[in-house]
Structure formats: C-alpha cells, structure tokens
Write a protein that holds these residues in place. Structure first.
Motif, PDB file in Angstrom:
ATOM      1  N   ILE A 228       5.623 -12.162 -12.087  1.00  0.00           N
ATOM      2  CA  ILE A 228       4.985 -10.952 -12.593  1.00  0.00           C
ATOM      3  C   ILE A 228       5.755 -10.418 -13.801  1.00  0.00           C
ATOM      4  O   ILE A 228       6.938 -10.104 -13.711  1.00  0.00           O
ATOM      5  CB  ILE A 228       4.898  -9.876 -11.493  1.00  0.00           C
ATOM      6  CG1 ILE A 228       4.133 -10.422 -10.285  1.00  0.00           C
ATOM      7  CG2 ILE A 228       4.232  -8.616 -12.028  1.00  0.00           C
ATOM      8  CD1 ILE A 228       2.726 -10.899 -10.613  1.00  0.00           C
ATOM      9  N   THR A 229       5.055 -10.326 -14.926  1.00  0.00           N
ATOM     10  CA  THR A 229       5.641  -9.806 -16.159  1.00  0.00           C
ATOM     11  C   THR A 229       4.684  -8.789 -16.762  1.00  0.00           C
ATOM     12  O   THR A 229       3.569  -8.589 -16.277  1.00  0.00           O
ATOM     13  CB  THR A 229       5.899 -10.934 -17.176  1.00  0.00           C
ATOM     14  OG1 THR A 229       4.649 -11.559 -17.520  1.00  0.00           O
ATOM     15  CG2 THR A 229       6.837 -11.991 -16.611  1.00  0.00           C
ATOM     16  N   MET A 230       5.110  -8.148 -17.843  1.00  0.00           N
ATOM     17  CA  MET A 230       4.274  -7.166 -18.536  1.00  0.00           C
ATOM     18  C   MET A 230       3.643  -7.778 -19.784  1.00  0.00           C
ATOM     19  O   MET A 230       4.197  -8.702 -20.387  1.00  0.00           O
ATOM     20  CB  MET A 230       5.120  -5.948 -18.955  1.00  0.00           C
ATOM     21  CG  MET A 230       5.698  -5.156 -17.810  1.00  0.00           C
ATOM     22  SD  MET A 230       6.473  -3.621 -18.388  1.00  0.00           S
ATOM     23  CE  MET A 230       7.942  -4.251 -19.199  1.00  0.00           C
ATOM     24  N   GLY A 231       2.506  -7.214 -20.174  1.00  0.00           N
ATOM     25  CA  GLY A 231       1.909  -7.598 -21.440  1.00  0.00           C
ATOM     26  C   GLY A 231       2.762  -7.203 -22.625  1.00  0.00           C
ATOM     27  O   GLY A 231       2.594  -7.725 -23.727  1.00  0.00           O
ATOM     28  N   TYR A 232       3.694  -6.275 -22.418  1.00  0.00           N
ATOM     29  CA  TYR A 232       4.590  -5.821 -23.477  1.00  0.00           C
ATOM     30  C   TYR A 232       5.768  -6.765 -23.698  1.00  0.00           C
ATOM     31  O   TYR A 232       6.519  -6.611 -24.669  1.00  0.00           O
ATOM     32  CB  TYR A 232       5.132  -4.429 -23.153  1.00  0.00           C
ATOM     33  CG  TYR A 232       4.069  -3.375 -22.967  1.00  0.00           C
ATOM     34  CD1 TYR A 232       3.336  -2.906 -24.052  1.00  0.00           C
ATOM     35  CD2 TYR A 232       3.798  -2.853 -21.708  1.00  0.00           C
ATOM     36  CE1 TYR A 232       2.366  -1.930 -23.887  1.00  0.00           C
ATOM     37  CE2 TYR A 232       2.829  -1.878 -21.531  1.00  0.00           C
ATOM     38  CZ  TYR A 232       2.116  -1.426 -22.617  1.00  0.00           C
ATOM     39  OH  TYR A 232       1.143  -0.474 -22.447  1.00  0.00           O
ATOM     40  N   ASP A 233       5.973  -7.719 -22.785  1.00  0.00           N
ATOM     41  CA  ASP A 233       7.129  -8.599 -22.897  1.00  0.00           C
ATOM     42  C   ASP A 233       6.952  -9.589 -24.048  1.00  0.00           C
ATOM     43  O   ASP A 233       5.894 -10.187 -24.226  1.00  0.00           O
ATOM     44  CB  ASP A 233       7.323  -9.376 -21.588  1.00  0.00           C
ATOM     45  CG  ASP A 233       7.678  -8.466 -20.427  1.00  0.00           C
ATOM     46  OD1 ASP A 233       8.306  -7.419 -20.669  1.00  0.00           O
ATOM     47  OD2 ASP A 233       7.317  -8.798 -19.278  1.00  0.00           O
ATOM     48  N   ARG A 234       8.027  -9.795 -24.799  1.00  0.00           N
ATOM     49  CA  ARG A 234       7.982 -10.664 -25.969  1.00  0.00           C
ATOM     50  C   ARG A 234       7.853 -12.129 -25.580  1.00  0.00           C
ATOM     51  O   ARG A 234       7.006 -12.852 -26.090  1.00  0.00           O
ATOM     52  CB  ARG A 234       9.250 -10.446 -26.810  1.00  0.00           C
ATOM     53  CG  ARG A 234       9.278 -11.230 -28.105  1.00  0.00           C
ATOM     54  CD  ARG A 234      10.519 -10.881 -28.899  1.00  0.00           C
ATOM     55  NE  ARG A 234      11.712 -11.471 -28.318  1.00  0.00           N
ATOM     56  CZ  ARG A 234      12.660 -12.093 -29.019  1.00  0.00           C
ATOM     57  NH1 ARG A 234      12.542 -12.192 -30.321  1.00  0.00           N
ATOM     58  NH2 ARG A 234      13.717 -12.578 -28.435  1.00  0.00           N
ATOM     59  N   TYR A 235       8.676 -12.575 -24.655  1.00  0.00           N
ATOM     60  CA  TYR A 235       8.664 -13.961 -24.203  1.00  0.00           C
ATOM     61  C   TYR A 235       8.625 -13.971 -22.667  1.00  0.00           C
ATOM     62  O   TYR A 235       9.680 -14.023 -22.021  1.00  0.00           O
ATOM     63  CB  TYR A 235       9.899 -14.723 -24.679  1.00  0.00           C
ATOM     64  CG  TYR A 235       9.988 -14.914 -26.167  1.00  0.00           C
ATOM     65  CD1 TYR A 235       8.918 -15.466 -26.880  1.00  0.00           C
ATOM     66  CD2 TYR A 235      11.136 -14.578 -26.867  1.00  0.00           C
ATOM     67  CE1 TYR A 235       8.996 -15.655 -28.246  1.00  0.00           C
ATOM     68  CE2 TYR A 235      11.231 -14.772 -28.238  1.00  0.00           C
ATOM     69  CZ  TYR A 235      10.149 -15.305 -28.927  1.00  0.00           C
ATOM     70  OH  TYR A 235      10.229 -15.501 -30.280  1.00  0.00           O
ATOM     71  N   PRO A 236       7.442 -13.933 -22.058  1.00  0.00           N
ATOM     72  CA  PRO A 236       7.363 -13.841 -20.597  1.00  0.00           C
ATOM     73  C   PRO A 236       8.082 -14.974 -19.861  1.00  0.00           C
ATOM     74  O   PRO A 236       8.719 -14.731 -18.832  1.00  0.00           O
ATOM     75  CB  PRO A 236       5.856 -13.857 -20.331  1.00  0.00           C
ATOM     76  CG  PRO A 236       5.247 -13.324 -21.580  1.00  0.00           C
ATOM     77  CD  PRO A 236       6.117 -13.831 -22.689  1.00  0.00           C
ATOM     78  N   GLU A 237       7.981 -16.220 -20.360  1.00  0.00           N
ATOM     79  CA  GLU A 237       8.632 -17.320 -19.649  1.00  0.00           C
ATOM     80  C   GLU A 237      10.151 -17.176 -19.679  1.00  0.00           C
ATOM     81  O   GLU A 237      10.829 -17.431 -18.675  1.00  0.00           O
ATOM     82  CB  GLU A 237       8.196 -18.658 -20.249  1.00  0.00           C
ATOM     83  CG  GLU A 237       6.719 -18.966 -19.980  1.00  0.00           C
ATOM     84  CD  GLU A 237       6.299 -20.324 -20.519  1.00  0.00           C
ATOM     85  OE1 GLU A 237       7.167 -21.055 -21.063  1.00  0.00           O
ATOM     86  OE2 GLU A 237       5.104 -20.649 -20.399  1.00  0.00           O
ATOM     87  N   LEU A 238      10.683 -16.755 -20.829  1.00  0.00           N
ATOM     88  CA  LEU A 238      12.121 -16.508 -20.902  1.00  0.00           C
ATOM     89  C   LEU A 238      12.496 -15.371 -19.963  1.00  0.00           C
ATOM     90  O   LEU A 238      13.526 -15.437 -19.264  1.00  0.00           O
ATOM     91  CB  LEU A 238      12.519 -16.168 -22.339  1.00  0.00           C
ATOM     92  CG  LEU A 238      13.980 -15.732 -22.554  1.00  0.00           C
ATOM     93  CD1 LEU A 238      14.955 -16.818 -22.127  1.00  0.00           C
ATOM     94  CD2 LEU A 238      14.213 -15.340 -24.011  1.00  0.00           C
ATOM     95  N   LEU A 239      11.697 -14.321 -19.923  1.00  0.00           N
ATOM     96  CA  LEU A 239      11.999 -13.198 -19.046  1.00  0.00           C
ATOM     97  C   LEU A 239      12.058 -13.639 -17.590  1.00  0.00           C
ATOM     98  O   LEU A 239      12.944 -13.221 -16.831  1.00  0.00           O
ATOM     99  CB  LEU A 239      10.952 -12.098 -19.223  1.00  0.00           C
ATOM    100  CG  LEU A 239      11.224 -10.812 -18.437  1.00  0.00           C
ATOM    101  CD1 LEU A 239      10.835  -9.580 -19.254  1.00  0.00           C
ATOM    102  CD2 LEU A 239      10.473 -10.798 -17.109  1.00  0.00           C
ATOM    103  N   ILE A 240      11.134 -14.494 -17.182  1.00  0.00           N
ATOM    104  CA  ILE A 240      11.146 -14.984 -15.802  1.00  0.00           C
ATOM    105  C   ILE A 240      12.438 -15.746 -15.511  1.00  0.00           C
ATOM    106  O   ILE A 240      13.054 -15.580 -14.448  1.00  0.00           O
ATOM    107  CB  ILE A 240       9.907 -15.850 -15.538  1.00  0.00           C
ATOM    108  CG1 ILE A 240       8.653 -14.960 -15.509  1.00  0.00           C
ATOM    109  CG2 ILE A 240      10.047 -16.616 -14.219  1.00  0.00           C
ATOM    110  CD1 ILE A 240       7.351 -15.733 -15.519  1.00  0.00           C
ATOM    111  N   ASP A 241      12.866 -16.579 -16.447  1.00  0.00           N
ATOM    112  CA  ASP A 241      14.122 -17.319 -16.258  1.00  0.00           C
ATOM    113  C   ASP A 241      15.312 -16.353 -16.161  1.00  0.00           C
ATOM    114  O   ASP A 241      16.210 -16.537 -15.330  1.00  0.00           O
ATOM    115  CB  ASP A 241      14.337 -18.295 -17.410  1.00  0.00           C
ATOM    116  CG  ASP A 241      13.320 -19.434 -17.423  1.00  0.00           C
ATOM    117  OD1 ASP A 241      12.686 -19.675 -16.378  1.00  0.00           O
ATOM    118  OD2 ASP A 241      13.147 -20.053 -18.490  1.00  0.00           O
ATOM    119  N   GLU A 242      15.317 -15.322 -17.016  1.00  0.00           N
ATOM    120  CA  GLU A 242      16.406 -14.342 -16.981  1.00  0.00           C
ATOM    121  C   GLU A 242      16.380 -13.547 -15.678  1.00  0.00           C
ATOM    122  O   GLU A 242      17.431 -13.256 -15.091  1.00  0.00           O
ATOM    123  CB  GLU A 242      16.271 -13.395 -18.172  1.00  0.00           C
ATOM    124  CG  GLU A 242      16.519 -14.068 -19.508  1.00  0.00           C
ATOM    125  CD  GLU A 242      16.173 -13.178 -20.692  1.00  0.00           C
ATOM    126  OE1 GLU A 242      16.717 -13.414 -21.785  1.00  0.00           O
ATOM    127  OE2 GLU A 242      15.364 -12.231 -20.538  1.00  0.00           O
TER     128      GLU A 242
END
Length: 292
Positions: A228-242
């Motif tokens: 689950i990520t936001m539409g505001y996130d720049r790089y959702p896949e990177l965010l998931i890894d982080e």
C-alpha cells in the motif's frame, strides 16, 4: 529523562484514491470510510520530546497559513493554528522549543512553522529561537521542486528558514553521526527517497524499544501493509523496498511506529498476521509523556 507526547496539528480531508495510490476503493474504504466527496480524514500529527531540559518538536503539521479559498481547496479543517493550542495545553510556549526536526518540507508537514493567515499580514516563523533540522536532499528539493510536486512547497517558508540563521541542513547518508550531532545521543536518522528525496525519519531510543516517527513512508496503519502506497509517492516500488527494510529492522528490535496522518491512532507496535504480513498492534490514540 526523555518523554514523548503526540500533538495534533491542523487536520485535513483528502481524496482517498490519491492517498491509496493503485489500491481500489473497494479495498481502502474498508479501512477508512470516505465522505460524499470521496475524501478521508487525516491527522497532521507532531511529536514533542522533552529530553533532559531540552524540548524537541518533530514536524509542525499543516498549520493555518492558507487563505480561506486555499484552505477549502486543500481540505484543511480548522481555521485556527491547532499546533499552538496543543503546545499551550502541554505547557509549552513556541519560544521554549529548542529544535524543530522536519522530515521534509511538504506543506502538510512544515506549514505549522509559520503564523496563521491574516489578510494583509506576511507570514512569520512562530518558533523564535529553535534550530530547524532538515536533510540536504529534502532542502534541495524544496528549493528546486519538480513540476510534479511543486504545489507541495511554499516558497515563503523556504525563504523564512533560509533567512533565520538557524537552519541546520544535515546529510545522514554521508554522515552516520548526523543525528547525534544535531540532536544528541539516543537518536538516529533513517533516510528514504521513495516518497520524496531526502525524507528523514527520526528514531528515538526509549527503554522499551525504539519509536520511529515514520512521516510519509508509513502515514498510518493501513500503509504498514507493504504493497500500500500513496498516489503522492515519487517512486512507489522504491518506497515499498524502503518500508520493508525499516519494518524488518524494527520488528527485530521491538520498535514502535508514530504515525503522522492516522486520524485515530498515534502510536502502535509492530506485529505479523498469520500470513507473515506486517500489521499494527497495541494501538494508542494518543501519547502523553511516554517514558518507556
């Protein structure tokens, strides 16, 4: 002794689809019910830390700097500067704050730095003696934003910070001791780039285990679930890894999460369900002088 207290800044109602990225409404509406305009309630929560005579404030919420038309456009609920009222209730004057730590400079996290809107009056910083700590990457992004997120920054706030003479731009990727230098012992910075460049999460060492102010990496309990990520996130896949790396680290150390945008829960522990997925446990609607 070190104590933690959660404070509310001004709250928002934002489009649920934007807050949940590619998750369908049929899924996210089970977690947070939308209103008739498809908006969901969001807190803009801050963290007050009293630490051996020092007072630190982590984030400042969205504040009340918008003129009425923009306040309505961005779903800001209260016209008054809620953070200042919360500080007063906690017995803290803005001039008492020694350090303000900003995870990044999007206006829903930094708007409370400045005075409430008054027609014909310029904005001014409300913390008259505090040092302001922000990561170098976040500061550079705020000064030269991409067209995709330009509207998330308020140039007047950047100008006031730069002119204050009290801005401390840190680089945790280059300096492993950045948190200790800026805040003293017992703090650690985690840097993330999936939401925005240089998002800086602060980990606070506590006797019962660390507490991480997780800002927009994990805005609230539904976003603990890795996909689950936001539409505001720049790089959702990177965010998931982080997010995975942070949660796996914290799960092994008994860590807890302090949520910025969860309208109902300020702090939770971290657990796993029967399928091994991360989930929030031991939920607390507010934190008052937590010392454990």
């Amino acid at each position: 002794m070190r104590t933690l207290t959660s404070l509310l800044g001004n709250s928002q109602r934002l489009d649920g689809g934007a807050m949940f990225g590619n998750a369908p409404r049929a899924l996210w509406s089970r977690w947070i019910a939308p209103d008739d305009q498809n908006r969901i309630p969001l807190a803009c929560r801050c963290l007050l830390v009293r630490d051996e005579g020092r007072i630190l404030l982590f984030e400042t919420g969205i504040g009340a700097f918008f003129e009425p038309a923009l306040r309505a456009r961005y779903g800001v609920v209260e016209p008054e500067h809620v953070l200042l009222e919360e500080l007063a209730t906690a017995g803290v004057d803005p001039a008492d704050i020694d350090t303000v730590v900003l995870s990044h400079l999007h206006f829903d996290h930094a708007g409370g730095l400045v005075t409430a809107w008054r027609e014909g009056e310029p904005l001014a910083l409300v913390f008259s003696r505090a040092r302001f700590v922000v990561s170098r990457a976040a500061w550079e992004r705020a000064r030269a934003p991409h067209p995709r997120d330009r509207a998330s920054y308020i140039p007047a706030i950047n100008e006031l910070l730069a002119a204050s003479g009290r801005l401390d731009v840190v680089d945790p990727e280059a300096d492993a001791e950045a948190a200790a230098r800026a805040l003293g012992p017992g703090y650690r910075f985690h840097l993330s780039h999936g939401h925005t460049p240089g998002l800086m999460l602060t980990e606070v060492e506590m006797p019962a285990g660390p507490v991480v102010f997780c800002a927009d990496l994990i805005p609230g309990r539904p976003w603990v679930h890795l996909p689950i990520t936001m539409g505001y996130d720049r790089y959702p896949e990177l965010l998931i890894d982080e997010k995975r790396a942070l949660l796996e680290d914290l799960a092994g150390r008994g860590g807890r999460l302090l949520y910025t945008h969860d309208a109902e829960v300020a702090l939770s522990g971290l657990g796993r369900d029967e399928r091994g997925r991360f989930r929030a446990v031991d939920e607390h609607p507010a934190v008052v002088a937590l010392a454990t």
